[in-house]
Design a protein around this motif. Sequence first.
Motif, PDB file in Angstrom:
ATOM      1  N   ILE A 181       3.325   6.364   0.632  1.00 21.68           N
ATOM      2  CA  ILE A 181       3.403   4.338   0.535  1.00 21.68           C
ATOM      3  C   ILE A 181       4.769   3.896   1.224  1.00 21.68           C
ATOM      4  N   HIS A 182       5.339   4.574   1.718  1.00 17.80           N
ATOM      5  CA  HIS A 182       6.280   3.898   2.302  1.00 17.80           C
ATOM      6  C   HIS A 182       6.258   3.961   3.497  1.00 17.80           C
ATOM      7  N   ALA A 183       5.572   4.836   4.377  1.00 18.21           N
ATOM      8  CA  ALA A 183       4.608   5.306   5.713  1.00 18.21           C
ATOM      9  C   ALA A 183       3.575   3.831   5.922  1.00 18.21           C
ATOM     10  N   ALA A 184       2.241   3.805   4.836  1.00 21.13           N
ATOM     11  CA  ALA A 184       1.962   2.185   4.483  1.00 21.13           C
ATOM     12  C   ALA A 184       2.611   1.094   4.777  1.00 21.13           C
ATOM     13  N   ARG A 185       3.576   0.946   3.997  1.00 16.94           N
ATOM     14  CA  ARG A 185       4.306  -0.221   4.183  1.00 16.94           C
ATOM     15  C   ARG A 185       4.695  -0.204   5.375  1.00 16.94           C
ATOM     16  N   GLY A 186       5.131   0.630   6.136  1.00 14.67           N
ATOM     17  CA  GLY A 186       6.136   1.010   7.312  1.00 14.67           C
ATOM     18  C   GLY A 186       5.347   0.434   8.307  1.00 14.67           C
ATOM     19  N   ARG A 187       4.077   0.753   7.920  1.00 12.81           N
ATOM     20  CA  ARG A 187       2.791   0.038   9.227  1.00 12.81           C
ATOM     21  C   ARG A 187       2.069  -1.259   9.520  1.00 12.81           C
ATOM     22  N   ARG A 188       2.079  -1.577   7.842  1.00  8.55           N
ATOM     23  CA  ARG A 188       1.976  -2.939   8.039  1.00  8.55           C
ATOM     24  C   ARG A 188       2.741  -3.425   8.928  1.00  8.55           C
ATOM     25  N   ILE A 189       4.641  -3.716   8.058  1.00  7.53           N
ATOM     26  CA  ILE A 189       5.431  -4.320   8.990  1.00  7.53           C
ATOM     27  C   ILE A 189       5.505  -4.272  10.291  1.00  7.53           C
ATOM     28  N   SER A 190       5.492  -2.708  11.258  1.00  8.06           N
ATOM     29  CA  SER A 190       5.858  -3.098  12.192  1.00  8.06           C
ATOM     30  C   SER A 190       4.516  -2.291  13.265  1.00  8.06           C
ATOM     31  N   LEU A 191       3.021  -2.033  12.449  1.00 10.81           N
ATOM     32  CA  LEU A 191       2.251  -2.030  13.570  1.00 10.81           C
ATOM     33  C   LEU A 191       1.239  -3.517  13.317  1.00 10.81           C
ATOM     34  N   GLY A 192       1.457  -4.068  12.349  1.00  9.47           N
ATOM     35  CA  GLY A 192       0.642  -5.023  11.337  1.00  9.47           C
ATOM     36  C   GLY A 192      -1.229  -4.894  11.162  1.00  9.47           C
ATOM     37  N   HIS A 193      -0.770  -3.655  10.893  1.00 12.96           N
ATOM     38  CA  HIS A 193      -1.967  -3.024   9.600  1.00 12.96           C
ATOM     39  C   HIS A 193      -2.281  -3.263   8.832  1.00 12.96           C
ATOM     40  N   GLU A 194      -2.637  -4.765   8.345  1.00 12.85           N
ATOM     41  CA  GLU A 194      -3.067  -5.994   7.192  1.00 12.85           C
ATOM     42  C   GLU A 194      -3.357  -4.716   6.026  1.00 12.85           C
ATOM     43  N   ASP A 195      -4.306  -3.900   6.248  1.00 15.20           N
ATOM     44  CA  ASP A 195      -5.341  -3.591   5.751  1.00 15.20           C
ATOM     45  C   ASP A 195      -3.854  -1.891   5.173  1.00 15.20           C
ATOM     46  N   ALA A 196      -3.341  -1.638   5.378  1.00 12.83           N
ATOM     47  CA  ALA A 196      -2.853  -0.034   5.731  1.00 12.83           C
ATOM     48  C   ALA A 196      -2.374  -0.485   3.903  1.00 12.83           C
ATOM     49  N   PRO A 197      -1.738  -0.648   3.438  1.00  9.90           N
ATOM     50  CA  PRO A 197      -1.910  -0.474   1.653  1.00  9.90           C
ATOM     51  C   PRO A 197      -2.949  -0.339   1.305  1.00  9.90           C
ATOM     52  N   GLU A 198      -4.195  -1.560   1.517  1.00  8.43           N
ATOM     53  CA  GLU A 198      -5.377  -1.042   0.629  1.00  8.43           C
ATOM     54  C   GLU A 198      -5.565   0.499   1.089  1.00  8.43           C
ATOM     55  N   GLU A 199      -5.699   0.151   2.047  1.00  2.34           N
ATOM     56  CA  GLU A 199      -6.036   2.042   3.093  1.00  2.34           C
ATOM     57  C   GLU A 199      -5.302   3.356   2.671  1.00  2.34           C
ATOM     58  N   ALA A 200      -4.671   2.968   2.243  1.00  2.04           N
ATOM     59  CA  ALA A 200      -3.299   4.170   1.635  1.00  2.04           C
ATOM     60  C   ALA A 200      -3.748   4.383   0.286  1.00  2.04           C
ATOM     61  N   ARG A 201      -3.573   3.190  -0.818  1.00  6.54           N
ATOM     62  CA  ARG A 201      -4.397   3.117  -1.842  1.00  6.54           C
ATOM     63  C   ARG A 201      -5.671   4.255  -2.235  1.00  6.54           C
ATOM     64  N   LYS A 202      -6.260   3.962  -1.417  1.00  3.50           N
ATOM     65  CA  LYS A 202      -8.242   4.412  -1.933  1.00  3.50           C
ATOM     66  C   LYS A 202      -7.734   5.992  -1.073  1.00  3.50           C
ATOM     67  N   ALA A 203      -6.675   6.448   0.356  1.00  6.73           N
ATOM     68  CA  ALA A 203      -6.726   7.373   0.687  1.00  6.73           C
ATOM     69  C   ALA A 203      -5.641   8.077  -0.526  1.00  6.73           C
ATOM     70  N   ILE A 204      -4.894   8.114  -1.705  1.00  8.69           N
ATOM     71  CA  ILE A 204      -4.186   8.222  -2.671  1.00  8.69           C
ATOM     72  C   ILE A 204      -4.692   8.476  -3.709  1.00  8.69           C
ATOM     73  N   ASP A 205      -5.963   7.237  -3.847  1.00  8.64           N
ATOM     74  CA  ASP A 205      -7.191   7.731  -5.459  1.00  8.64           C
ATOM     75  C   ASP A 205      -8.066   9.131  -4.332  1.00  8.64           C
ATOM     76  N   GLU A 206      -8.781   8.107  -3.441  1.00 12.66           N
ATOM     77  CA  GLU A 206      -9.913  10.069  -3.016  1.00 12.66           C
ATOM     78  C   GLU A 206      -9.313  11.429  -2.362  1.00 12.66           C
ATOM     79  N   PHE A 207      -7.634  11.768  -2.313  1.00 12.74           N
ATOM     80  CA  PHE A 207      -7.495  12.644  -1.693  1.00 12.74           C
ATOM     81  C   PHE A 207      -6.577  13.541  -2.877  1.00 12.74           C
ATOM     82  N   ILE A 208      -5.464  13.211  -3.702  1.00 11.00           N
ATOM     83  CA  ILE A 208      -4.280  13.412  -3.863  1.00 11.00           C
ATOM     84  C   ILE A 208      -4.568  12.931  -5.478  1.00 11.00           C
ATOM     85  N   LEU A 209      -4.718  12.095  -5.474  1.00 12.52           N
ATOM     86  CA  LEU A 209      -5.489  11.454  -7.181  1.00 12.52           C
ATOM     87  C   LEU A 209      -6.663  12.448  -7.646  1.00 12.52           C
ATOM     88  N   GLU A 210      -7.871  12.892  -7.036  1.00 12.89           N
ATOM     89  CA  GLU A 210      -8.412  13.266  -7.421  1.00 12.89           C
ATOM     90  C   GLU A 210      -8.700  14.625  -7.601  1.00 12.89           C
TER      91      GLU A 210
END
Lengths: 216, 216
Positions: A181-210
């Motif tokens: 969560i922390h890295a995705a927020r930081g990436r959106r802010i510092s690198l301008g990756h607007e989709d970082a939080p959405e992508e992180a949610r999918k990764a958490i879902d797909e790899f970690i929660l699954e």
Amino acid sequence: MSESRSGSGRESAESSGETVSSKDTKEVILEATFRALSKHGYKDLRMRDIGEEMDLTRQVIHYHYDGKYDLMSSFLEHIIDQYEGSVVVDGDDDPRTELRARVDQCLFGPEFEEFSHWDRMKVYHELYTQAQNDGDHREVFNEHYERIRGSIVEVVEEGIEEGVFRDVDAERMGQLVTDVIHAARGRRISLGHEDAPEEARKAIDEFILESLERTE
Amino acid sequence: MSESRSGSGRESAESSGETVSSKDTKEVILEATFRALSKHGYKDLRMRDIGEEMDLTRQVIHYHYDGKYDLMSSFLEHIIDQYEGSVVVDGDDDPRTELRARVDQCLFGPEFEEFSHWDRMKVYHELYTQAQNDGDHREVFNEHYERIRGSIVEVVEEGIEEGVFRDVDAERMGQLVTDVIHAARGRRISLGHEDAPEEARKAIDEFILESLERTE
């Protein structure tokens, strides 16, 4: 940057000295600090910039705070308090639903009247990086980190107890999810990756929660 | 902070003007920048501080660089080049081994003669956060991020092709692993969690890589 001012801050600032309580005054100063930080960033912020963002005289800041550093510490605690006060999760939800709700809240933030989640996160992440040279701020961040991580650990442990999740090291899982969560927020802010939080949610879902759900 | 100076920088600085090439001079300036940053941090860094860390006159900096900002951009590219040049992974390794080697290299860093991995990471993470206000630095970080992520995506794809890993979205996996590495490094620096990289490695192993291995 938004120029609008919060209703309560405005009222306090316009009341006479007699009716403005110390708490209200501090609120006005902290709101002004937010506006000034949004414009100038932490690195270049001067007390004068904060003074320009409020109707009270600048002397009021010096009366309540012992310099820029003291003000920034109070400010940091203020925005963290607002966050933690805003976390709304239904305790009756099953662990799966609650875990996802907590991840979403951290990634996308609650709604605020003034200054968006991302305005706040910009300031949060800038102060976070500066905390390497700053014992007091580091302590505030550490306590906040522990509460966030702890709230995830708790849901994971509940899920394990209820037999919904497989038996994993809940502490390690809480740390992993908090880090992502922390890295995705930081990436959106510092690198301008607007989709970082959405992508992180999918990764958490797909790899970690699954992987939590799988029964051996 | 270490006061030792690198052999090559020292030699260049002590050579006569005739034999010091422009490349050597820039190297001396960049090494001095590292020392100055380690002492003062980016926020408070003045050109004067860099001048005090080298035997050449301060005018040499102004000859080669168009101010503090231009120097910092070159400096950032310099430390990233050193990192990428130092990544040693045996291409013949199987994907499992190679993936772990890449994660370890990013988490724990290669050995450098002068300034440890963590001295470098402190500077890197401070500039990373500042990149929100800085288009040029943001571009350098984005390119670096893409190369790190890309190198992980590549190994995951290889493993899928070879049937060692299950068929996942390799891009998303690369992004997840890169995010965890970045967050763990930042947590060690900002919050002082000395064990964050080691803990992140265990979490990546236990939850992410293990989930890759599982055959449905």
